[in-house]
Design an enzyme around this catalytic site. Sequence first.
Site, PDB file in Angstrom:
ATOM      1  N   ASP A  72       8.266  83.770  61.370  1.00  0.00           N
ATOM      2  CA  ASP A  72       7.751  84.197  60.069  1.00  0.00           C
ATOM      3  C   ASP A  72       8.507  83.553  58.919  1.00  0.00           C
ATOM      4  O   ASP A  72       9.551  82.922  59.114  1.00  0.00           O
ATOM      5  CB  ASP A  72       7.797  85.736  59.963  1.00  0.00           C
ATOM      6  CG  ASP A  72       9.116  86.335  60.452  1.00  0.00           C
ATOM      7  OD1 ASP A  72      10.108  85.588  60.581  1.00  0.00           O
ATOM      8  OD2 ASP A  72       9.159  87.547  60.696  1.00  0.00           O
ATOM      9  N   ASN A 141      11.214 100.081  61.788  1.00  0.00           N
ATOM     10  CA  ASN A 141       9.925 100.764  61.911  1.00  0.00           C
ATOM     11  C   ASN A 141       9.110 100.184  63.069  1.00  0.00           C
ATOM     12  O   ASN A 141       7.910 100.409  63.160  1.00  0.00           O
ATOM     13  CB  ASN A 141       9.134 100.678  60.596  1.00  0.00           C
ATOM     14  CG  ASN A 141       8.788  99.241  60.205  1.00  0.00           C
ATOM     15  OD1 ASN A 141       9.099  98.298  60.943  1.00  0.00           O
ATOM     16  ND2 ASN A 141       8.147  99.063  59.069  1.00  0.00           N
ATOM     17  N   GLU A 148       3.812  94.618  60.700  1.00  0.00           N
ATOM     18  CA  GLU A 148       4.184  95.982  60.342  1.00  0.00           C
ATOM     19  C   GLU A 148       3.322  96.988  61.109  1.00  0.00           C
ATOM     20  O   GLU A 148       2.279  96.620  61.674  1.00  0.00           O
ATOM     21  CB  GLU A 148       3.991  96.184  58.836  1.00  0.00           C
ATOM     22  CG  GLU A 148       4.886  95.300  57.964  1.00  0.00           C
ATOM     23  CD  GLU A 148       6.320  95.826  57.830  1.00  0.00           C
ATOM     24  OE1 GLU A 148       6.835  96.473  58.768  1.00  0.00           O
ATOM     25  OE2 GLU A 148       6.939  95.579  56.767  1.00  0.00           O
TER      26      GLU A 148
HETATM   27  C1  GLP Z   1      13.043  91.027  59.767  1.00  0.00           C
HETATM   28  C2  GLP Z   1      12.383  89.910  60.580  1.00  0.00           C
HETATM   29  C3  GLP Z   1      12.197  90.311  62.007  1.00  0.00           C
HETATM   30  C4  GLP Z   1      13.494  90.914  62.514  1.00  0.00           C
HETATM   31  C5  GLP Z   1      13.734  92.221  61.831  1.00  0.00           C
HETATM   32  C6  GLP Z   1      15.067  92.862  62.194  1.00  0.00           C
HETATM   33  O1  GLP Z   1      12.200  91.693  58.906  1.00  0.00           O
HETATM   34  N1  GLP Z   1      11.123  89.456  60.061  1.00  0.00           N
HETATM   35  O2  GLP Z   1      11.806  89.187  62.775  1.00  0.00           O
HETATM   36  O3  GLP Z   1      13.421  91.146  63.894  1.00  0.00           O
HETATM   37  O4  GLP Z   1      13.602  92.117  60.453  1.00  0.00           O
HETATM   38  O5  GLP Z   1      16.094  92.328  61.406  1.00  0.00           O
HETATM   39  P1  GLP Z   1      17.626  92.671  61.596  1.00  0.00           P
HETATM   40  O6  GLP Z   1      18.053  91.931  62.818  1.00  0.00           O
HETATM   41  O7  GLP Z   1      18.288  92.138  60.352  1.00  0.00           O
HETATM   42  O8  GLP Z   1      17.730  94.129  61.742  1.00  0.00           O
END
Ligand code: GLP
Length: 248
Positions: A72, A141, A148
Amino acid sequence: MRNTDMTPLILANATEAANAVAERIITLLQDKPDAVLGLATGATMEPVYHALIGAHRAGRVSFSRALSFNLDEYVGLHPTHPGSYRSTMNRLLFDHVDIDLSRTHVPDGMASDIERAAADYEQQIAEAGGIDLQLLGIGRNGHIGFNEPGSPLESRTRQVRLHAETLAANRTFFADARVPETAITMGIATILSARSIVVLATGAAKQAAVAEALAGRFDAACPASALSAHGDVTWILDSAAAPGARAA
Ligand code: GLP
């Protein structure tokens, strides 16, 4: 080796869990140097990339023939913006290993036509022969990539609006705390098309989402639960993120 059950591998701490994920990637590249990797961002992935850089420096792994596709990217952030996933990937991994940037792909969040950019991304993945190993984190979430809650199972790469809790969770990555409100992400169906998937979740903040995802059936309220429909998913957790773990 196919992993058809969803029993997580639970390791003592985040470093050990990240090292186990890195070893999966290293083994894949040793067996198949031209593997197609699906990569992820987020704080959870930082120790994974740290371990991969160490393995590369030790001469254990080369990325020179690999291809990569990230899950993404924020819409409207220039690739040089420090909060963009392109600059994050360069900084955390690509600048430190032997991969030519032309072999690395991140969705184009600056495209004037995002719908077109999304279709092109799907086509590039298909032309590469599909993803061998998709690395995934999980949002608090239950989001995967930026899919989402409410994202359809059949979703493909597209533009999405981020939920308030995701904006709040990701604020720490932005010095000015202004997180873009939309993103371009692989869809749930895109993710499920990967031949194998490795999910890494660490820390108590992920425990509830992990428990829901592992409940065994798809519930749109927890996009990661879609992974139960895939035949080769490995969940790697630290003890804090494991379902049933008690707060330390
Ligand atoms: C972001 C990314 C995800 C990731 C998630 C968890 O929003 N788009 O791909 O897995 O959040 O992030 P973190 O590892 O910082 O908790």
